[in-house]
Design a protein around this motif. Structure first.
Motif, PDB file in Angstrom:
ATOM      1  N   HIS A  82       1.085  -1.330   0.064  1.00 55.42           N
ATOM      2  CA  HIS A  82      -0.141  -0.061  -0.061  1.00 55.42           C
ATOM      3  C   HIS A  82       0.751   1.033   0.210  1.00 55.42           C
ATOM      4  CE1 HIS A  82      -3.060  -2.930   0.956  1.00 55.42           C
ATOM      5  NE2 HIS A  82      -2.136  -3.352   1.875  1.00 55.42           N
ATOM      6  N   SER A 125       0.403   6.879   1.794  1.00 50.98           N
ATOM      7  CA  SER A 125      -0.600   7.861   2.216  1.00 50.98           C
ATOM      8  C   SER A 125      -1.617   7.009   2.964  1.00 50.98           C
ATOM      9  CB  SER A 125      -1.204   8.429   0.983  1.00 50.98           C
ATOM     10  OG  SER A 125      -1.827   7.489   0.117  1.00 50.98           O
ATOM     11  N   VAL A 126      -1.399   5.725   3.036  1.00 48.02           N
ATOM     12  CA  VAL A 126      -2.438   4.795   3.677  1.00 48.02           C
ATOM     13  C   VAL A 126      -2.102   4.734   5.112  1.00 48.02           C
ATOM     14  CG1 VAL A 126      -3.243   2.515   4.014  1.00 48.02           C
ATOM     15  CG2 VAL A 126      -3.071   3.325   1.646  1.00 48.02           C
ATOM     16  N   LYS A 127      -2.882   5.473   5.678  1.00 48.55           N
ATOM     17  CA  LYS A 127      -2.833   5.699   7.282  1.00 48.55           C
ATOM     18  C   LYS A 127      -3.753   4.793   8.289  1.00 48.55           C
ATOM     19  CE  LYS A 127       0.877   8.095   6.848  1.00 48.55           C
ATOM     20  NZ  LYS A 127       2.187   7.642   7.270  1.00 48.55           N
ATOM     21  N   LEU A 132      -6.118   1.351   7.965  1.00 50.35           N
ATOM     22  CA  LEU A 132      -6.056   0.254   7.343  1.00 50.35           C
ATOM     23  C   LEU A 132      -6.811  -0.910   8.240  1.00 50.35           C
ATOM     24  CD1 LEU A 132      -3.219  -1.535   5.155  1.00 50.35           C
ATOM     25  CD2 LEU A 132      -4.236  -2.658   7.204  1.00 50.35           C
ATOM     26  N   ASP A 179      -8.741   3.757   4.802  1.00 50.04           N
ATOM     27  CA  ASP A 179      -8.534   3.614   3.099  1.00 50.04           C
ATOM     28  C   ASP A 179      -8.685   2.442   2.583  1.00 50.04           C
ATOM     29  OD1 ASP A 179      -7.461   6.502   3.606  1.00 50.04           O
ATOM     30  OD2 ASP A 179      -5.942   5.454   4.777  1.00 50.04           O
ATOM     31  N   VAL A 180      -8.267   1.293   3.400  1.00 40.16           N
ATOM     32  CA  VAL A 180      -8.542  -0.259   2.657  1.00 40.16           C
ATOM     33  C   VAL A 180      -8.864  -1.075   3.793  1.00 40.16           C
ATOM     34  CG1 VAL A 180      -6.045  -0.390   2.913  1.00 40.16           C
ATOM     35  CG2 VAL A 180      -7.220  -1.705   1.242  1.00 40.16           C
ATOM     36  N   THR A 213     -13.573   3.337   0.720  1.00 41.41           N
ATOM     37  CA  THR A 213     -13.147   2.358   1.085  1.00 41.41           C
ATOM     38  C   THR A 213     -12.598   1.303   0.010  1.00 41.41           C
ATOM     39  OG1 THR A 213     -13.538   2.709   3.461  1.00 41.41           O
ATOM     40  CG2 THR A 213     -12.521   0.585   2.897  1.00 41.41           C
TER      41      THR A 213
END
Length: 258
Positions: free
Chosen positions: A63, A66-68, A70, A194-195, A227
């Motif tokens: 990832h 920028s993915v903070k 998860l 985010d994910v 998401t």
């Protein structure tokens, strides 16, 4: 740096590092850390399996930076949720944050090993899918009267049948996916990560499961947070990578814990 990482399908007290409870294993409070350290002479770090998988996802490079936010959803005989929010691994004051698998979807539902009824994992776990399949096959063989076979199939058997487009196996997996999507919709609405990464053998048939999950989340999530919901690669052994991440995070000091 030497050490041992242990991931468990249960919750760990962040201060004492004692197992608090593990319904799927039938274990109550238990000290695993001290005996392992005495036997090996190495420091041991314990963590909930879903949390360990979340750490592995954060460290894996899959990832972007920028993915903070998860979230991992581990699907096996139970369902676990690991949360990294604003770059912090969320454990809660007593280590039990993330027990969404034991949120009740239906108070009158099947009895769960935690003592409640109708928990999410009773509808969306591997064993739930096998139960759906056995019920449909037994009913078909017995004139509509469900009767379990002497030797029920394993979840791996069920996935192989689904991969061969067996109708009853596909229907069972789709039903599991529908309930998996119901729980994931709660995570999307409540946490807006985010994910969300789904970990488990069910990822093998994500071509069947993914569209059902996405459709259910779209129907049931109020916020439509954008998401991304993605499967983990089973061949990458995310749970094993999670145990490595436990050791690495102690050495490198990231991420912080909330």
């Amino acid at each position: 740096y030497e050490g041992i990482g242990v991931s468990l399908p249960g919750r760990i007290d962040p201060l004492s590092q004692r197992l608090i409870f593990s319904p799927s294993l039938g274990w109550g409070e238990l000290d695993i850390k001290a005996p392992l350290e005495r036997a090996t002479g190495l420091p041991v770090q314990l963590e909930n399996a879903a949390n360990a998988c979340a750490l592995a996802e954060l460290w894996s490079g899959r990832h972007t930076e920028s993915v903070k936010n998860l979230v991992t959803v581990t699907v096996s005989e139970d369902i676990g949720v690991g949360m990294i929010l604003n770059g912090q691994l969320v454990q809660g004051a007593t280590g039990v944050a993330g027990e969404f698998g034991h949120v009740r979807l239906a108070p009158e539902g099947p009895a769960c090993r935690c003592g409640n009824r109708g928990c999410w994992e009773m509808y969306a776990s591997n064993s739930a899918a096998v139960r759906y399949y056995v019920g449909s096959v037994s009913a078909a063989r017995n004139g509509g009267r469900a009767r379990a076979p002497a030797t029920p199939p394993t979840f791996d058997d069920l996935l192989r049948l689904a991969e061969q487009n067996d109708a009853k196996a596909t229907a069972a997996v789709n039903k599991m996916a529908h309930y998996l999507g119901q729980g994931i919709a709660l995570l999307v609405t409540g946490l807006a990560p985010d994910v969300i990464v789904v970990v488990g053998d069910v990822a093998r048939v994500w071509d069947k499961v993914g569209p059902v999950v996405d459709r259910t989340v779209k129907d049931r999530s109020v916020t439509h947070a954008g998401t991304r919901i993605v499967p983990a690669d089973p061949a990458a052994q995310p749970r094993l990578r999670g145990t490595v991440a436990l050791v690495l995070q102690k050495h490198f000091g990231a991420p912080t814990v909330a």
